[in-house]
Structures are given as C-alpha cells and as structure tokens.
Design an enzyme around this catalytic site. Structure first.
Site, PDB file in Angstrom:
ATOM      1  N   HIS A  86      12.853  12.858 -22.240  1.00 57.71           N
ATOM      2  CA  HIS A  86      12.696  12.762 -23.491  1.00 57.71           C
ATOM      3  C   HIS A  86      11.290  13.326 -24.070  1.00 57.71           C
ATOM      4  CE1 HIS A  86      15.276   8.815 -22.685  1.00 57.71           C
ATOM      5  NE2 HIS A  86      15.991   9.912 -22.757  1.00 57.71           N
ATOM      6  N   ASP A 106      18.914  17.444 -17.846  1.00 58.19           N
ATOM      7  CA  ASP A 106      19.661  16.172 -18.394  1.00 58.19           C
ATOM      8  C   ASP A 106      20.976  16.395 -18.529  1.00 58.19           C
ATOM      9  OD1 ASP A 106      20.161  13.872 -19.233  1.00 58.19           O
ATOM     10  OD2 ASP A 106      18.772  13.746 -20.976  1.00 58.19           O
ATOM     11  N   ARG A 141      30.379  10.149 -21.349  1.00 59.38           N
ATOM     12  CA  ARG A 141      29.377  10.862 -22.159  1.00 59.38           C
ATOM     13  C   ARG A 141      29.557  12.372 -21.413  1.00 59.38           C
ATOM     14  NH1 ARG A 141      25.494   7.899 -21.755  1.00 59.38           N
ATOM     15  NH2 ARG A 141      24.215   8.255 -19.834  1.00 59.38           N
ATOM     16  N   HIS A 150      22.034   2.669 -19.513  1.00 64.50           N
ATOM     17  CA  HIS A 150      21.303   2.849 -18.543  1.00 64.50           C
ATOM     18  C   HIS A 150      21.422   2.338 -16.989  1.00 64.50           C
ATOM     19  CE1 HIS A 150      18.065   3.995 -21.902  1.00 64.50           C
ATOM     20  NE2 HIS A 150      18.954   4.867 -21.635  1.00 64.50           N
ATOM     21  N   GLU A 189      26.918  15.551 -21.749  1.00 64.01           N
ATOM     22  CA  GLU A 189      25.712  15.903 -22.166  1.00 64.01           C
ATOM     23  C   GLU A 189      25.309  17.504 -21.673  1.00 64.01           C
ATOM     24  OE1 GLU A 189      22.453  13.556 -20.564  1.00 64.01           O
ATOM     25  OE2 GLU A 189      21.059  14.305 -22.140  1.00 64.01           O
ATOM     26  N   HIS A 234      24.279   5.184 -29.299  1.00 68.09           N
ATOM     27  CA  HIS A 234      22.870   6.048 -29.244  1.00 68.09           C
ATOM     28  C   HIS A 234      22.945   7.539 -30.137  1.00 68.09           C
ATOM     29  CE1 HIS A 234      24.759   8.894 -26.596  1.00 68.09           C
ATOM     30  NE2 HIS A 234      25.531   7.858 -25.607  1.00 68.09           N
ATOM     31  N   ASP A 247       0.687  -1.164  -0.046  1.00 62.82           N
ATOM     32  CA  ASP A 247      -0.087  -0.066  -0.055  1.00 62.82           C
ATOM     33  C   ASP A 247       0.959   1.256  -0.091  1.00 62.82           C
ATOM     34  OD1 ASP A 247       0.942  -0.115   2.589  1.00 62.82           O
ATOM     35  OD2 ASP A 247      -0.972  -0.076   3.611  1.00 62.82           O
ATOM     36  N   TYR A 278      31.845   4.418 -25.601  1.00 63.04           N
ATOM     37  CA  TYR A 278      31.827   3.533 -24.600  1.00 63.04           C
ATOM     38  C   TYR A 278      32.423   2.249 -24.949  1.00 63.04           C
ATOM     39  CZ  TYR A 278      27.784   6.585 -23.874  1.00 63.04           C
ATOM     40  OH  TYR A 278      27.205   7.571 -23.675  1.00 63.04           O
ATOM     41  N   ASP A 314      25.052  10.899 -14.868  1.00 60.50           N
ATOM     42  CA  ASP A 314      24.021  11.280 -15.997  1.00 60.50           C
ATOM     43  C   ASP A 314      22.750  11.665 -14.940  1.00 60.50           C
ATOM     44  OD1 ASP A 314      21.870  12.018 -17.316  1.00 60.50           O
ATOM     45  OD2 ASP A 314      22.228  10.492 -18.994  1.00 60.50           O
TER      46      ASP A 314
HETATM   47  N1  GLY Z   1      19.299  10.681 -18.998  1.00 61.40           N
HETATM   48  C1  GLY Z   1      18.445  10.123 -20.246  1.00 61.40           C
HETATM   49  C2  GLY Z   1      19.278  10.389 -21.402  1.00 61.40           C
HETATM   50  O1  GLY Z   1      20.232  11.051 -21.329  1.00 61.40           O
HETATM   51  O2  GLY Z   1      18.672  10.509 -22.373  1.00 61.40           O
HETATM   52 MN    MN Z   2      21.015  11.996 -19.731  1.00 58.55          MN
HETATM   53 MN    MN Z   3      19.714  12.865 -22.601  1.00 59.66          MN
END
Ligand code: GLY
Ligand code: MN
Ligand code: MN
Length: 435
Positions: free
Chosen positions: A358, A268, A402, A240, A404, A347, A36, A385, A257
């Site tokens: 997203h 992000d 990465r 991920h 970003e 990616h 619950d 990677y 990330d």
């Molecule tokens: N954190 C998800 C992405 O970078 O798309």
């Molecule tokens: Mn990200």
């Molecule tokens: Mn992203």
C-alpha cells in the site's frame, strides 16, 4: 538498482529542501518474533529509497551544500567477531566506497555527532511517529542544543514533515523502478499460474501457499510483499484471511492474493479459480461480473483521468450486475448513490503500489481526486464477497472473488504488469486442465 539511481534521488530531495536544512532518516529497528528470534530484516522504505543501504542500525543524514559532504551515513562498525556470527557489515569504509556516502560514522557515536550536524540548520526534515524510539532521541538532541543557546549555539526553528516531498518522489516511478516492478509482477504471475496448475480438492491451503513461496524464491524474489491470502470457499469471503489452514473442497472457489517483493519492490496479485478446475454456473456468472468490472476499471487507468475513475467504473458495472443477478433490487443509479453494492463489495478498487504494497502518495490534492500521470503504479482489484447467512440466495453463499492486477500509467494509457497470469475463465480452466 544502481548507486547512481540512489544518488539522483538524494540530489533531487536536497534540491527541494534547500539551504540551511537537514533531513534525518533512521532505518527500521530489528524486530523480535519471539524471545531472541528476529524477524527477517527489512529496511524502512523511505530510508532504503534514498540510500540503498540494507543493514539495520543505520541513520542517513542529508545536509544540502555542506562543505564536508552532504550525505552522512551512520552505521555499524566493522567487527570481525560479530561478522563471523551474523554476517558482513559494510562499516564506515564500505558506506563511503560501496554506498556513496560522503562521510560515515559509527552508529554508536551518533549522540556525539548528530547534534553538531543540526547546529547550523533552520529546518529539520523528519518523519515523526514512524519510529517512536528514534523520535525521542531526536527530541533529546534538539533539547541539548537548546540548553546551549546561551553559549551562542543555534537550534533549528522549524520541524518539517519529510513525508510529503519524499512520498511525491516515490509516487512517480523511474525506469529502473518500473523494471523491478515488472520483474516482481512476472515472478508473482508465474507463482499464481503454478498454484492453478497444482490445485486439487483435498489439498491444504498452506500447501498452495508453499508453492507460491517456492516460485518466488526460486526466481530470486527473496521475500513476500505481504502475507499470502489463500482462502478456499467461505475463507475467500474474509478479506484479510491469512491462516491458510483449511482443506480445499471440491466445488469451492479458491481466492489467492499473493505477491513477491523483488529488489524491494512489491507486486500484489489476486486470482480466483475453482478448486476442481471447472467453474459452476453460479460461480461463473459472478466471476464474469467481477472480471467485467475489473476490465472496465483498467480502461479508466490513463493520464488525465482522476484517481477515483477506475473505482467508479467498477462500482457501476458491479451494481448493474448485482441487479441483473438478483443480488440487489432497485434503480442502479439510486443503489450507487446509497452505496448498496457495499453489502458485497466493501473495499476500494485499488491503491498505489511500489516499495510498499500500500504505497505512499496522496490520493487527493486538496479536496479533489488526484489526476493519474505516467509513471504512477496502482492496483485494480474489484471483488464480490457473499458469505453464508448473507441476504443473497443460498446458491451464492461462500463465494469470494477478487481479481487484482498491477497497472502502470503510461503516456497513452496503461500497461498491466501482471498480465502473465490468466483471468478469463476459459483460459483458467484450460491451464488447470493442463496442470
Ligand atoms: N494484498 C493486499 C491488498 O490487496 O491490498
Ligand atoms: Mn492484494
Ligand atoms: Mn491490493
């Protein structure tokens, strides 16, 4: 975000819908984590975008030009006992006075009232498939009307997907939305800086995760936009990775990330840095390549360029660099055609960013990549990677990188919203040394 902003959005959508139409938007259901215990509630983004209403068990109905009010909000009734246990509810009065509804009814009466709102309409705007339980209820209401057709009751003839028009609106950010996104990015940047400063060999990944969350909340971002990825060494090669349970090792890189959600808008950000504060030669050469690709991609974010231009720029730099470092062999042109870079960069270079990490919005118009326009926001996030056991020489193994950033398309070019956290290797090392 103030009430005027939500009103302007509803008005805009209703103008596009036209007469004799109804839009129906349920919010998200409450979801159970175990037995619950509920997950912290987050309203559906489409619903919240138009209403600013944060409570569960609510449904917005928009009926352009309806005489007795165009915006009807179904929500929970006031209930002093329930409110003592679970917190305040706006109730029907609050829905009107605080949230700008023209009319409000208890959610428990929706079966009786909603079919009546559908009666005069030709078109129903609705998103099928997002909330399957609600889909069934809507079909039930329409069928009820159909059964009454001999009594002269009109049933809407057309179901139109609400996604397209609404998501086009969400793609172009208003100045209030850009302010929220700047704030989300600034808070997240601060959290990444803090992570760089406290990181030490021997720490657990989750201890870094805790520091990120600490900064988010302290600065007023009450949620993460998504589960933080905090991956040291080999874990940085798992795209991920969210377990965040390993010990950070001297000599490894750490890929983070993580982004805060501020006032329902996401950031992000990814950064990669050495656990011990100093890049090795091999790490630095790969890092500099990813950074060069990221900067080349950001250069391409400007009005008139198409969605894929930043990705193409990143791919070109990465492929060239992979050849120079001996990771790929052959002609750069041919390797790009064969997508050979996907061995280490699997990616895409980014995605729309907004209320959802997203975010919504089409990437193509018919068969062509969409042109970038001022007010759109996207991420730019190339990476490399190289997992243990890959074809690359051993010195590269267990390296996941990465970088970003969150980028707003402006009239003249772009603005990097997340530039409050360093990404030049010397700057990172200096910040870590000062930590
Ligand atoms: N954190 C998800 C992405 O970078 O798309
Ligand atoms: Mn990200
Ligand atoms: Mn992203």
């Amino acid at each position: 975000m103030n009430a005027k902003e939500f009103k302007r959005r509803r008005k805009h959508l209703m103008e596009m819908m036209g007469d004799k139409s109804v839009a129906i938007l349920p919010s998200s259901p409450v979801r159970l984590r175990n037995r619950d215990v509920e997950y912290k509630y987050r309203p559906d983004s489409d619903f919240y975008y138009l209403t600013g209403f944060p409570e569960p068990e609510s449904v917005a109905v928009l009926v352009p030009n309806r005489e007795h009010g165009e915006y009807i909000l179904f929500c929970r009734e006031n209930d002093p006992e329930m409110e003592t246990w679970n917190g305040r509810r706006a109730g029907q009065n609050g829905a009107v006075s605080e949230y700008g509804a023209d009319d409000s009814f208890p959610i428990d009466d929706i079966d009786d009232i909603l079919p009546g709102l559908l009666e005069g309409a030709e078109r129903v705007f609705y998103t099928m498939g997002t909330h399957p339980d609600f889909d069934q209820r809507l079909i039930g209401w329409v069928n009820r009307l159909r059964k009454q057709s001999r009594a002269g009751i009109h049933t809407p003839g057309e179901f139109v997907s609400l996604d397209h028009q609404l998501h086009e609106m969400r793609l172009y950010k208003s100045s209030a939305e850009i302010q929220a996104m700047r704030q989300a990015a600034a808070i997240s940047a601060e959290a990444h800086r803090r992570a760089m400063q406290i990181c030490q060999p021997g720490m657990k990944e989750y201890q870094i995760e805790a520091e990120l969350g600490h900064t988010f909340m302290t600065e007023g971002a009450l949620s993460h936009a998504y589960a933080s990825i905090v991956g040291g060494g080999a874990n940085g090669c798992v795209l991920h990775y969210v377990e965040n349970r390993s010990t950070l090792k001297n000599g490894d890189l750490l890929l983070i990330d993580a982004g805060a959600e501020y006032d329902y808008y996401a950031s992000d950000i990814s950064r990669t840095f050495p656990v011990n504060g100093k890049f090795s030669r091999a790490q630095r050469s790969l890092y500099e390549l990813v950074l060069e690709a990221q900067l080349a991609a950001i250069e391409q974010v400007k009005p008139g360029n198409h969605w894929n231009d930043p990705h193409e720029a990143a791919v070109k730099v990465l492929t060239k660099g992979m050849v120079s470092l001996g990771l790929l062999k052959g002609s750069v042109k041919k390797l790009i055609e064969k997508e050979a870079y996907r061995e280490y960069f699997m990616h895409r270079t980014g995605h729309w960013l907004g209320m959802d990490v997203h975010d919504v919005g089409d990437y193509k118009v018919e068969d062509d990549w969409r042109l970038l326009e001022a007010g759109m926001t996207l991420t730019v996030e190339p990476g490399i990677y190289i997992a243990a056991g890959s074809k690359a020489a051993k010195k590269w193994w267990n390296t996941g990188i990465r970088i970003e950033d969150d980028v707003l398309v402006t009239k003249k070019g772009c603005e990097v919203l997340s530039d409050g956290v360093p990404k030049q290797p010397d700057e990172i090392e200096a910040l870590m040394a000062a930590g």
